[in-house]
Scaffold this motif. Sequence first.
Motif, PDB file in Angstrom:
ATOM      1  N   LEU A  45       0.844  -1.186   0.000  1.00  0.00           N
ATOM      2  CA  LEU A  45       0.000   0.000   0.000  1.00  0.00           C
ATOM      3  C   LEU A  45       0.878   1.234   0.000  1.00  0.00           C
ATOM      4  CD1 LEU A  45      -2.651  -1.118   2.640  1.00  0.00           C
ATOM      5  CD2 LEU A  45      -2.852  -1.183   0.145  1.00  0.00           C
ATOM      6  N   TYR A  46       0.419   2.308  -0.634  1.00  0.00           N
ATOM      7  CA  TYR A  46       1.206   3.522  -0.820  1.00  0.00           C
ATOM      8  C   TYR A  46       0.431   4.734  -0.309  1.00  0.00           C
ATOM      9  CZ  TYR A  46       3.382   0.326  -4.123  1.00  0.00           C
ATOM     10  OH  TYR A  46       3.989  -0.767  -4.708  1.00  0.00           O
ATOM     11  N   SER A  47       1.116   5.590   0.427  1.00  0.00           N
ATOM     12  CA  SER A  47       0.545   6.848   0.894  1.00  0.00           C
ATOM     13  C   SER A  47       1.516   7.957   0.499  1.00  0.00           C
ATOM     14  CB  SER A  47       0.363   6.815   2.414  1.00  0.00           C
ATOM     15  OG  SER A  47      -0.238   7.999   2.869  1.00  0.00           O
ATOM     16  N   PHE A  48       0.997   9.107   0.082  1.00  0.00           N
ATOM     17  CA  PHE A  48       1.844  10.180  -0.434  1.00  0.00           C
ATOM     18  C   PHE A  48       1.669  11.473   0.354  1.00  0.00           C
ATOM     19  CE2 PHE A  48       1.327   7.160  -3.834  1.00  0.00           C
ATOM     20  CZ  PHE A  48       2.587   7.098  -4.393  1.00  0.00           C
ATOM     21  N   PHE A  49       2.781  12.207   0.498  1.00  0.00           N
ATOM     22  CA  PHE A  49       2.818  13.455   1.252  1.00  0.00           C
ATOM     23  C   PHE A  49       3.601  14.509   0.469  1.00  0.00           C
ATOM     24  CE2 PHE A  49       2.427   9.965   4.128  1.00  0.00           C
ATOM     25  CZ  PHE A  49       1.527  10.389   5.077  1.00  0.00           C
ATOM     26  N   VAL A  50       3.313  15.771   0.739  1.00  0.00           N
ATOM     27  CA  VAL A  50       4.070  16.875   0.151  1.00  0.00           C
ATOM     28  C   VAL A  50       4.420  17.852   1.274  1.00  0.00           C
ATOM     29  CG1 VAL A  50       2.036  18.218  -0.510  1.00  0.00           C
ATOM     30  CG2 VAL A  50       4.164  18.515  -1.761  1.00  0.00           C
ATOM     31  N   GLN A  51       5.618  18.415   1.188  1.00  0.00           N
ATOM     32  CA  GLN A  51       6.087  19.361   2.196  1.00  0.00           C
ATOM     33  C   GLN A  51       6.814  20.501   1.492  1.00  0.00           C
ATOM     34  OE1 GLN A  51       9.174  17.819   4.807  1.00  0.00           O
ATOM     35  NE2 GLN A  51       8.380  19.051   6.490  1.00  0.00           N
ATOM     36  N   GLN A  52       6.383  21.740   1.748  1.00  0.00           N
ATOM     37  CA  GLN A  52       7.034  22.888   1.131  1.00  0.00           C
ATOM     38  C   GLN A  52       8.296  23.240   1.906  1.00  0.00           C
ATOM     39  OE1 GLN A  52       4.612  26.342   0.398  1.00  0.00           O
ATOM     40  NE2 GLN A  52       6.114  27.155  -1.025  1.00  0.00           N
ATOM     41  N   ILE A  53       9.377  23.521   1.153  1.00  0.00           N
ATOM     42  CA  ILE A  53      10.651  23.942   1.732  1.00  0.00           C
ATOM     43  C   ILE A  53      10.822  25.419   1.420  1.00  0.00           C
ATOM     44  CG2 ILE A  53      13.134  23.525   1.823  1.00  0.00           C
ATOM     45  CD1 ILE A  53      11.358  21.070   2.549  1.00  0.00           C
TER      46      ILE A  53
END
Length: 104
Positions: A45-53
Amino acid sequence: LSSLFTADAPPKGGRISVVPATGEALKTSFHILSSDWVDEDSTLLYSFFVQQIWENGTSAPSAEVRGFSANPAVFPLPLPSGNFTVSAVIRDSIGGESRASAEV
């Protein structure tokens, strides 16, 4: 009295890729793919995240793009202006987890 148990190794050997590597804010649709993971358990199973730098090197908290699913890809993903880290958490059927990330 003894018990037998099997240790579960987490998924390994995979990567995350983002296409295209750069784009125009809110106009480019990024495609994120998590691939090449190897695990003794058949279901991943795959879960995705995004984080601004930010320019000063600090970062915003991670935001979940999509919760756990059997689909190893997310698209389209428009992003605002800036630099981002896109991450995936890969989980096997017993709960072993690995992570991978890429810069956009």
